[in-house]
Each structure stands twice: as structure tokens, then as C-alpha cells.
Design an enzyme around this catalytic site. Structure first.
Site, PDB file in Angstrom:
ATOM      1  N   SER A 229       0.911  -1.159  -0.016  1.00  0.00           N
ATOM      2  CA  SER A 229       0.114  -0.242   0.057  1.00  0.00           C
ATOM      3  C   SER A 229       0.989   1.308   0.178  1.00  0.00           C
ATOM      4  O   SER A 229       2.093   1.223   0.428  1.00  0.00           O
ATOM      5  CB  SER A 229      -0.969  -0.090   1.202  1.00  0.00           C
ATOM      6  N   ASP A 230       0.415   2.361  -0.461  1.00  0.00           N
ATOM      7  CA  ASP A 230       1.148   3.626  -0.281  1.00  0.00           C
ATOM      8  C   ASP A 230       0.939   3.839   1.280  1.00  0.00           C
ATOM      9  O   ASP A 230       0.080   3.404   2.071  1.00  0.00           O
ATOM     10  CB  ASP A 230       0.773   4.750  -1.230  1.00  0.00           C
ATOM     11  N   TYR A 231       1.528   5.057   1.627  1.00  0.00           N
ATOM     12  CA  TYR A 231       1.646   5.365   3.128  1.00  0.00           C
ATOM     13  C   TYR A 231       0.148   5.709   3.834  1.00  0.00           C
ATOM     14  O   TYR A 231      -0.493   6.535   3.221  1.00  0.00           O
ATOM     15  CB  TYR A 231       2.214   6.650   3.368  1.00  0.00           C
TER      16      TYR A 231
END
Length: 757
Positions: A293-295
Site C-alpha cells: 500500500s502507499d503510506y
């Protein structure tokens, strides 16, 4: 290479991109070891392997927004319990070894940590921002700089970088344009693959192999209005034709991880989009690695209005195909209960963990958990003289000469008075650009230092700031005008600060800040020969005293060797050879603007009426400086365009050739570009499409014939049913020096003969 992936790559030089993969099949005993681990793992330990948290052992880039675990004691305990699989954005061998020792020696199963970081365009040696380096139009250079970055990053205790950015970016208002290779799919695909090869090398188990993580899957560069974290509304055809091929090229080059985009696509956030992350990524494209996932992007599914709460967000993300959650902690918090309740099958968890462990096995972490954690390497492989020299070369190669009436190059042997004016003249705080937080700010070479070092009489350089980046300086313009009047040549150092580009830096107006424009206009009124050095992370709309200067150079953010690289160009030690990877519009309001746009049913034509045509009422529907544009100090001329055959048979090829001659007085390099247009198709096609390029270096008076081979795959597009297809018919072909010029010819693609009886 998976046949489906070859289809996605289509005409994007699939065979060249896929050469030299750093992959090998896991041995039977390695597969058995992973199987045994999965059988022995609790569901909490599995969720731990799927969790990536900020590195509190050696913090470098503070988490933003602040989330997760921020103290070493608590993080150590989580690792000891097997509840963490990856740490990110810390560097330093000592801290990395401390964290790894806890994982290997104190956790129940001893599974090593993956240590990751954002090494986007350098660790300590900072290279040009990716958009700037893309202007070199040279995959070989991108591979070399990525290799240097990998050597430094692995010496500093990293295993993986969240790069390269594979997003095709066609709206210059988007701040993250700076992080990619620009507006064209072919150039982005070629450079993305080159960077993956450079990061990873030819053997993933080597101590200096840095795993690549191409991002952001997918179409993040298509966010509406160029608004960071915004939504994407896109056709399947455009998604597959423009935004997926660079990722396919990265996977073909050996990338084993990727990152889901923050954005939603057609109403579904990428982090929860099973159609995108499973059906397209794994089914259609054949990807076999794992997905980050991104942040905190999984947690943000709640704010999207797509998940009810954090528990639901974790469920949606893991079912969609997100294998590792970054920083939110949702997986370790909710997956055990979701499995227990039956909301998430254990089989889904096992598949994700298996992907992660296979990658750790492939990179040799189980065999040697201390790889890339060598104090001797940390002392010897970072910020080396060789890397600085490469940064200087890459910096000069990234500069694009946008216009020049002959004022450049300046004679390095001639004594002259130069007025270096502008907020970036002696500035060191904005040399590196965004995503260079590991670099030492005081180690960069500013413009004034670089110019003085190249001048026979350094005292002939007078430096005046004239203004701040955004705010005026009392008496600044008056001092600048005085210096300009006393000078033989004026050099204006203007543009964006590094915090005006990058993530979360979308801008509605892509222009020089007003205070700097006023400075440029005042200096222009002095009417001295003027050179503009633009500092920027995107294409800019230029006006008045900037646009009308005698010479304008796009110098981006060039990194550690900025001043020396610029001096090499200004004084002619290096001939400018950069080409624009993004189109510079006349006005901000033209965005999104890109060269391979459609003609529409009412195109404007040269010397024709523009009334009731596809144009803006206030400006021409064209670029001030188009994609592929870039001048030299010498004079390159193309002629003798020829075809091996005007007929392209279905399974045949055609060679397109032209002669390039250096008619000037200097040695120089030119990038010859080939473009095509499908004249009539079942879906309307762009006015031009970039297909091929070749960099040629010639001595004065020297000529060379450049040859390009076209096959049917080069002419394919995504048609009905999301199928890649080529249709028989006439195609325009241009061989030129930008997307708006060139020698023109036509070829005809003929249909495959009917099958025999």
C-alpha cells in the site's frame, strides 16, 4: 516473459526491455522452507510479515502524517513478537543491524526484516531529479545513475527503494511530475526499465542489489486537475495504452514489488480495487511479486467513503491484493480477527505472506540476513569521487537549451563581467529537489561556485539576489538593475524552490513566482545579453523578461553537482544535448497539455483560420517548447529520408533511415526521434506518437545514417474489447529532432494473407 505481459508491452520495445532479467527460480529446498514457515506461523505472525512501519531505530525522514510506532522500545517489542516484516525510511548500518538482530535472533521464527527507503534520485550523492534526467533521453545513463544509487543505498543498510515512479504525467500542475519521466509512454517505459535494471543489478542476492518498487499502480499521473491524492476517471483503453506499459516494462526488467496508487480509478480506490490489483496486475500482466500500500492508503479508504471503518478498510485492501500495509498498522491490528470471523480467508493471507517470503528468499535474506549491513561498505561506497563525477555528467546531460540567439556558449578564456542575479544564484537549500532528504545540504555545488571555478577571473562574477523566491527584498531590484548595467552578460537564476515540486505540491499556476518575474522584467529592460537558468520540477509557462531572454536553459534540480554541471554547459565545456520530456505550454490554463493529443474534428491548420477550431480564444493550441525539443551549440541537419520498402507486411519489417550531419563548428550530440501517426483507425489516434530514438555524437562536418526498424507491434493500439491490435492502412512517419518537426514519409501496413486451403 508471460504472453499477456508481452501484449501489454506491445510496441514498447519489449524484447530490449526484458533482456538480462536478474531473476532465478527458487530452489526446491527454498520453496519447502517457505512452506514450512507458513505452516508454523500464527495468524498474528503472518499479519506481521504483511506490516511495514517507519524505522525508529535510525529515523531520518519523519513520518508524515505522523502515524504508527515512533519509539524504539515499542518497535523492538513488536519485531520480537514477529509483528513487523519491513521497516522503511531509516539509514545506517548500526541501527539496521540492531533491528535485524532482534528479528533474526529474538523472534520465534527468526524471519529477517526487509529494510526499505525512498531513494528516488540519490542517497548522499544526489543526481538530477528523475524528470530532469529523463531529458537526457538515455536509458543507459538512467541505468548507470540507478546503479550508483543502489551501491550507496545498500551500503547505508537498505534492501529496497520505493522507485522508480512509472506514472505517465500529462498535467504539469501535478507536483509529482518531477518524480517520473514525463508525458510520454514509450520514454517512461524505457527509462523505468533502465532504472529497475540499475537498482537491482544482475543478481538480487548481491550485497549491492537494491530491490525496485515501481509506483504508483496505476494511472496516478492522471489525477483530475493535477490534484495530489485526487480521483482518476479514465477509459480502459487509455489505462492500458498509456498508463500500464511502463509498469509492464518494470516487471519485465525484474521488479518484484510494486505500490498501489493513492488515487481512485473510476470510483474505486486503487488500494481496494481487486479488478486492478488482482485481475489486471496479476492476471493480465503476470506480476508475481508483492504489492505495498502507499503510506496509510489502506486507512484512507474510510475517508474515501469506500470503507465503513478501519477494520473494513483492512478487509477490503487484503482482499483486493495489497500484500503489505505501510504505516497504518491496520493489518496487524485487524487481520487476525478478520480471519477468525471468516471475513478474510486464511488462504488469502497465506498467498500474500508467501509472496513476501519468496521475495525475501530471492534476495538472499534468509541465507544472509546481514547483507547490505556491512560497516566497511558504509565507509567506502558512499559519496565516492566516481559518483560525484557521474552526478556532474548526468547534470550536464539533463540540461535542455530551450532557446539561444548565439549568446551561449560563453568563451571560457575571455575575461568578462557577469552579473549572476536571482534567488538561486548562491542558494544551496534548493539544489537537490524533492525526495532527497538523505543528502547533506552543505555538500552541493551552487551556481555561483560552479561559475567562478570555470572563469579565468572569478572576481568578474558579481552576485545579487534581487529578490527572494516568493517575497521581495528591500532594494533588491534596484541592486540587480545596477549590477546588470555594469555587466557584459547577465545570468538570471530563477524558478521554483524544491518545496514547490513533489508530493502534495500541486499548483494551479505553473509560472515563475510574481516577485521573480518582476525581477526578470526589470533586468530585461537594461537590454544586456541575458541568459536564464530555470530551476524547476515541471514544465513552466514562461512570460516576458524570462521568455524573451537571449538564451533560456531548463536546468531542473540537478543535485550535488548543480553548479559545475551548469558551468560546463554555459562555458561550452559540454555541448547541450537534453530534450524535453514534457511540453512547455504558453499558458497554465492549457494544462493538461501533451504532444500526443487528438486532432479533433476541427483541428487548426498552419496559416488557416482559427475561428471555430479546437483552440483557446486567448492562446494557440500548441506548445511554446514541445516534447522532444532541445537545441545544441552546433547545427544538426537531417536529410536523405528513405524507406527499405513503403509496404510493411503483416509479419515483416520496414527500415526507416535518414542522414544526420553536423554542419556546425563544434562536436555535439543529437537525439534523433521517430514518430508515427495512424491516419485512419477504428479508434481516433494521436497526431503523433513517439516510437524510437537514437543518440548520435558527431564531429564538425561528420555525417551518419540513422536507421530505425518498424514492425507491426510498433503500430498497435488498444481497440475494442481492450485488445491490442494493428489495423491495415496508411501511417505517417516522421524522423526529426522534436515532436513538431521532422522529415516526413508514409508506410502502408498490409493485412495478413488469408490462411491457405
Amino acid at each position: 516473459m508471460n504472453p499477456d505481459r508481452r501484449t501489454v508491452l506491445s510496441g514498447i520495445l519489449a524484447s530490449a526491455i526484458a533482456s538480462g532479467l536478474p531473476l532465478r527460480a527458487l530452489a526446491a529446498d527454498e520453496v519447502a522452507r517457505v512452506d514450512d514457515l507458513i505452516k508454523r506461523m500464527t495468524v498474528e505472525e503472518k499479519a506481521g510479515q504483511m506490516t511495514c512501519l517507519a524505522d525508529a531505530f535510525r529515523p531520518f525522514n519523519p513520518p508524515n502524517p505522523a502515524a504508527g510506532i515512533q519509539d524504539v522500545k515499542r518497535l523492538s517489542e513488536e519485531i520480537r513478537k514477529g509483528r513487523v516484516g519491513c521497516l522503511f525510511n531509516g539509514i545506517g548500518v548500526a541501527g539496521g543491524r540492531k533491528a535485524q538482530e532482534i528479528a533474526v535472533n529474538e523472534s520465534r521464527l527468526g524471519i529477517p526484516l526487509l529494510l526499505a527507503g525512498d531513494v528516488i534520485h540519490g542517497l548522499k550523492t544526489i543526481f538530477p531529479v528523475p524528470l530532469g534526467e529523463a531529458a537526457a533521453f538515455d536509458p543507459g545513463l538512467s541505468q548507470r545513475t540507478a546503479r550508483a544509487m543502489a551501491i550507496e543505498a545498500t551500503a547505508a543498510g537498505l534492501h529496497l527503494t520505493f522507485a522508480p515512479m512509472a506514472d505517465v504525467a500529462r498535467d504539469q500542475r501535478w507536483g509529482r511530475v518531477v518524480e517520473g519521466a514525463g508525458e510520454d509512454v514509450t520514454l517512461t517505459a524505457l527509462l523505468t526499465a533502465a532504472r529497475v535494471r540499475g537498482f537491482q543489478g544482475r543478481d538480487l542476492r548481491r550485497d549491492d542489489s537494491l530491490l525496485a518498487c515501481p509506483k504508483h499502480f496505476a494511472a496516478y499521473g492522471a489525477v483530475a486537475g493535477g490534484l495530489e491524492y485526487g480521483s482518476v476517471d479514465i477509459s480502459d483503453e487509455t489505462l492500458r495504452e498509456t498508463h500500464l506499459p511502463p509498469f509492464a516494462s518494470a516487471f519485465a526488467a525484474g521488479a518484484l514489488t510494486t505500490m498501489a496508487a493513492f488515487s481512485e480509478i473510476n470510483g474505486v480506490p486503487a488500494t481496494a480495487d481487486r479488478s486492478l490489483l488482482t485481475d489486471t496486475l496479476r492476471g493480465e500482466m503476470g506480476f508475481r511479486g508483492f504489492v505495498f500500500s502507499d503510506y496509510t492508503a489502506d486507512e484512507e479508504l474510510v475517508a474515501h467513503g469506500y470503507a465503513e471503518d478501519d477494520r473494513d478498510a483492512a478487509r477490503l485492501a487484503v482482499l483486493a491484493g495489497v500484500d503489505m500495509s505501510m504505516q497504518s498498522g491496520l493489518y496487524i491490528r485487524y487481520l487476525p480477527e478478520l480471519v477468525k470471523s471468516g471475513a478474510v480467508p486464511m488462504g488469502t493471507i497465506d498467498v500474500a505472506v508467501r509472496r513476501i517470503l519468496y521475495v525475501k528468499m530471492a534476495m538472499g535474506l534468509f541465507e544472509n540476513p546481514w547483507r547490505s549491513l556491512d560497516p566497511a561498505a558504509e565507509r567506502s561506497r558512499i559519496a565516492t569521487p566516481g559518483h560525484r563525477e557521474l552526478a556532474r555528467e548526468a547534470g550536464a546531460r539533463s540540461v535542455v537549451l530551450l532557446q539561444n540567439d548565439g549568446v551561449l556558449p560563453l568563451d571560457p578564456a575571455r575575461k568578462r563581467r557577469i552579473a549572476l542575479i536571482g534567488p538561486f544564484a548562491e542558494d544551496k537549500a534548493n539544489l537537490y529537489g524533492p525526495w532527497a532528504f538523505y543528502g547533506d545540504p552543505d555538500k552541493g555545488i551552487d551556481i555561483a561556485t560552479g561559475l567562478r571555478a570555470a572563469m579565468p577571473d572569478p572576481e568578474g562574477l558579481e552576485v545579487v539576489a534581487g529578490s527572494g523566491i516568493r517575497a521581495p527584498i528591500d532594494g533588491g531590484i534596484e541592486a540587480a538593475v545596477k549590477a546588470a548595467r555594469a555587466a557584459d552578460v547577465v545570468v538570471l537564476a530563477l524558478g521554483e524552490s524544491q518545496d514547490m515540486s513533489g508530493e502534495a505540491q500541486s499548483r494551479t499556476t505553473i509560472e515563475i513566482p510574481p516577485v521573480q518575474q518582476a525581477l526578470a522584467d526589470a533586468v530585461a529592460a537594461v537590454k544586456k545579453p541575458t541568459v536564464v537558468l530555470l530551476r524547476h520540477g515541471r514544465a513552466l509557462a514562461l512570460h516576458d523578461g524570462v521568455a524573451n531572454a537571449n538564451a533560456v536553459l531548463a536546468t531542473w534540480f540537478l543535485g550535488s553537482e548543480t553548479g559545475n554541471a551548469i558551468a560546463d554547459i554555459v562555458f561550452g565545456k559540454v555541448d547541450p544535448s537534453g530534450k524535453l520530456p514534457v511540453s512547455f505550454p504558453w499558458e497554465s490554463g492549457q494544462e493538461p497539455f501533451f504532444y500526443d493529443r487528438k486532432s479533433t474534428g476541427r483541428p487548426t491548420v498552419p496559416n488557416g483560420s482559427t475561428e471555430y477550431k479546437a483552440r483557446y480564444a486567448t492562446t494557440d493550441n500548441s506548445a511554446r517548447y514541445p516534447f522532444g525539443h532541445g537545441l545544441s551549440y552546433t547545427d544538426f541537419v537531417l536529410d536523405r529520408l528513405a524507406l527499405s520498402d513503403p509496404a510493411l507486411r503483416w509479419d515483416g519489417s520496414v527500415t526507416v533511415s535518414a542522414r544526420l550531419t553536423n554542419k556546425g563548428r563544434r562536436r555535439g550530440s543529437e537525439t534523433v526521434q521517430l514518430y508515427t501517426r495512424d491516419r485512419v483507425a477504428s479508434r481516433t489516434r494521436p497526431i503523433r506518437e513517439f516510437k524510437k530514438m537514437e543518440r548520435v555524437t558527431l564531429e564538425p562536418g561528420e555525417s551518419r545514417t540513422v536507421r530505425f526498424t518498424l514492425v507491426r507491434a510498433d503500430l498497435q493500439f488498444v481497440g475494442d474489447g481492450n485488445r491490442w491490435l494493428a489495423e491495415p492502412g496508411v501511417f505517417d512517419v516522421w524522423v526529426g529532432q522534436s515532436s513538431e518537426d521532422g522529415l516526413h514519409t508514409q508506410i502502408t501496413l498490409y493485412a495478413a494473407p488469408p490462411p491457405g486451403p
